[in-house]
Structures are given as structure tokens and as C-alpha cells.
Design a protein around this motif. Structure first.
Motif, PDB file in Angstrom:
ATOM      1  N   UNK A 133       0.853  -1.176   0.000  1.00  8.59           N
ATOM      2  CA  UNK A 133       0.000   0.000   0.000  1.00  8.59           C
ATOM      3  C   UNK A 133       0.892   1.230   0.000  1.00  8.59           C
ATOM      4  N   UNK A 134       0.775   2.033  -1.039  1.00 10.00           N
ATOM      5  CA  UNK A 134       1.648   3.205  -1.162  1.00 10.00           C
ATOM      6  C   UNK A 134       0.925   4.492  -0.779  1.00 10.00           C
ATOM      7  N   UNK A 135      -0.323   4.580  -1.124  1.00  8.20           N
ATOM      8  CA  UNK A 135      -1.066   5.798  -0.873  1.00  8.20           C
ATOM      9  C   UNK A 135      -1.655   5.754   0.525  1.00  8.20           C
ATOM     10  N   UNK A 136      -1.543   6.849   1.244  1.00  8.55           N
ATOM     11  CA  UNK A 136      -1.998   6.863   2.624  1.00  8.55           C
ATOM     12  C   UNK A 136      -3.303   7.619   2.817  1.00  8.55           C
ATOM     13  N   UNK A 137      -3.790   8.327   1.806  1.00  7.36           N
ATOM     14  CA  UNK A 137      -5.044   9.053   1.918  1.00  7.36           C
ATOM     15  C   UNK A 137      -6.091   8.358   1.055  1.00  7.36           C
ATOM     16  N   UNK A 138      -7.180   7.973   1.686  1.00  3.06           N
ATOM     17  CA  UNK A 138      -8.284   7.313   1.000  1.00  3.06           C
ATOM     18  C   UNK A 138      -9.424   8.314   0.855  1.00  3.06           C
ATOM     19  N   UNK A 139     -10.125   8.274  -0.268  1.00  2.00           N
ATOM     20  CA  UNK A 139     -11.202   9.198  -0.569  1.00  2.00           C
ATOM     21  C   UNK A 139     -12.551   8.537  -0.278  1.00  2.00           C
ATOM     22  N   UNK A 140     -13.473   9.314   0.261  1.00  2.00           N
ATOM     23  CA  UNK A 140     -14.808   8.826   0.585  1.00  2.00           C
ATOM     24  C   UNK A 140     -15.595   8.547  -0.682  1.00  2.00           C
ATOM     25  N   UNK A 141     -16.221   7.369  -0.747  1.00  2.00           N
ATOM     26  CA  UNK A 141     -17.165   7.065  -1.828  1.00  2.00           C
ATOM     27  C   UNK A 141     -18.526   7.583  -1.386  1.00  2.00           C
ATOM     28  N   UNK A 142     -18.982   8.633  -2.038  1.00  2.00           N
ATOM     29  CA  UNK A 142     -20.229   9.270  -1.619  1.00  2.00           C
ATOM     30  C   UNK A 142     -21.431   8.343  -1.728  1.00  2.00           C
TER      31      UNK A 142
END
Length: 169
Positions: free
Chosen positions: A15-24
Motif C-alpha cells: 500500500x503506497x497511498x496513505x489518503x483514502x477518498x470517501x465514496x459518496x
């Protein structure tokens, strides 16, 4: 080892990315007023955005105040005003948790600052990470928004809050 170091260990390697985006479309925020432990009035809000920072860990969700849906006809209009008002008249509700405490067995505890029009209140939530992989995190939690000192009858009640959110890379 502090509690905040548990989540990265739960995520799979690579896992490289540490910010996850909310699925509306996969976010549910339900509020309820209760009488003798039973919900007598339920409402749902729609999220307009948000993210979950695994490195912090920290959580931010923006809710659309005009999206309140309740089971009583015309009550949402009384609480939020008529549809078609400008964004300034229906400001977003911002829920921020600068520190998310993660315990064993994926247990989650955090205190949110809920920025409501004209006031900011604290909301303590307790729940768990229902699903974690390299592409998504599903978070479930519930808590109680304390009473206000307002004179309005509905505002003096404790509001039960339950959330279920999916965050994706």
C-alpha cells in the motif's frame, strides 16, 4: 506501541497511498431521536466529500445539510428550510476527527468536531473497521451528539448518530 500505529499494520504490504477518498454513494450517516431507547425519529444525511488519512490517522467528512431526509412529511423542510436556497443559506456540516485511535481487533475510537451553522459540537464515536484491503477501508461507528442549550425542543434532545463509510484509493 501506540494505538495509532495499528492501522498501517492491518493494511496489506504494497500500500503506497496513505489518503483514502470517501465514496459518496457508499456512505450512510443516520441520526435518530429516541424515546425510552427506541428510535422515534430517524434522518439521513448525504456526504458531499471526505477523506481518511491513514498516516495520521485522521478523518474528514463534509455533509450536505439540505440533504436531510426524515420519515415525517415536511419535517425536513421545517428543520433545514425550503429547497432551492443558496449554499450560504444551507451551509455544509463538516465533521473532522484530527486523531483516530485504533485499537486491537480493528476497534476505532475518535472525537469529531461537528461544525454546525452557528456552533461547533463534539461527537464521540466508537466502532470498528469492517473491511480493510489495499483498495478500500470500510468504517462503521456510532455515538451520541450531546444536548444543546438552545430553547428549541428538538435541539435539547440527544441525537444518536450511526455512520458507515467506504473509503477508496
Amino acid at each position: 506501541m501506540p494505538d495509532t500505529e495499528v492501522l498501517p499494520a492491518l493494511l496489506p504490504d504494497g500500500v503506497r497511498r496513505e489518503v483514502y477518498t470517501l465514496r459518496r454513494d457508499r456512505c450512510v450517516i443516520e441520526t435518530s431521536l429516541r424515546l425510552l431507547g427506541y428510535p422515534v425519529l430517524r434522518g439521513r444525511l448525504t456526504a458531499s466529500g471526505g477523506h481518511f488519512d491513514v498516516a495520521g490517522p485522521a478523518l474528514t467528512v463534509v455533509l450536505d445539510a439540505a440533504s436531510l431526509r426524515v420519515g415525517v412529511p415536511f419535517l425536513a423542510k421545517i428543520l433545514t428550510g425550503p429547497r432551492g436556497l443558496s449554499a450560504a443559506e444551507h451551509p455544509d456540516v463538516v465533521v473532522e476527527a484530527p486523531v483516530v485511535r485504533l485499537g486491537a481487533n480493528r476497534v476505532v475510537d475518535f472525537v469529531c468536531r461537528v461544525a454546525l451553522p452557528g456552533t461547533t459540537r463534539e461527537l464521540r464515536l466508537h466502532g470498528d473497521l469492517r473491511y480493510v484491503d489495499d483498495e478500500r477501508i470500510i468504517l462503521w461507528a456510532k455515538g451520541i451528539l450531546p444536548k444543546t442549550r438552545r430553547k428549541a425542543r428538538l435541539a435539547r434532545r440527544r441525537v444518536h448518530v450511526e455512520i458507515a463509510m467506504e473509503f477508496v484509493r
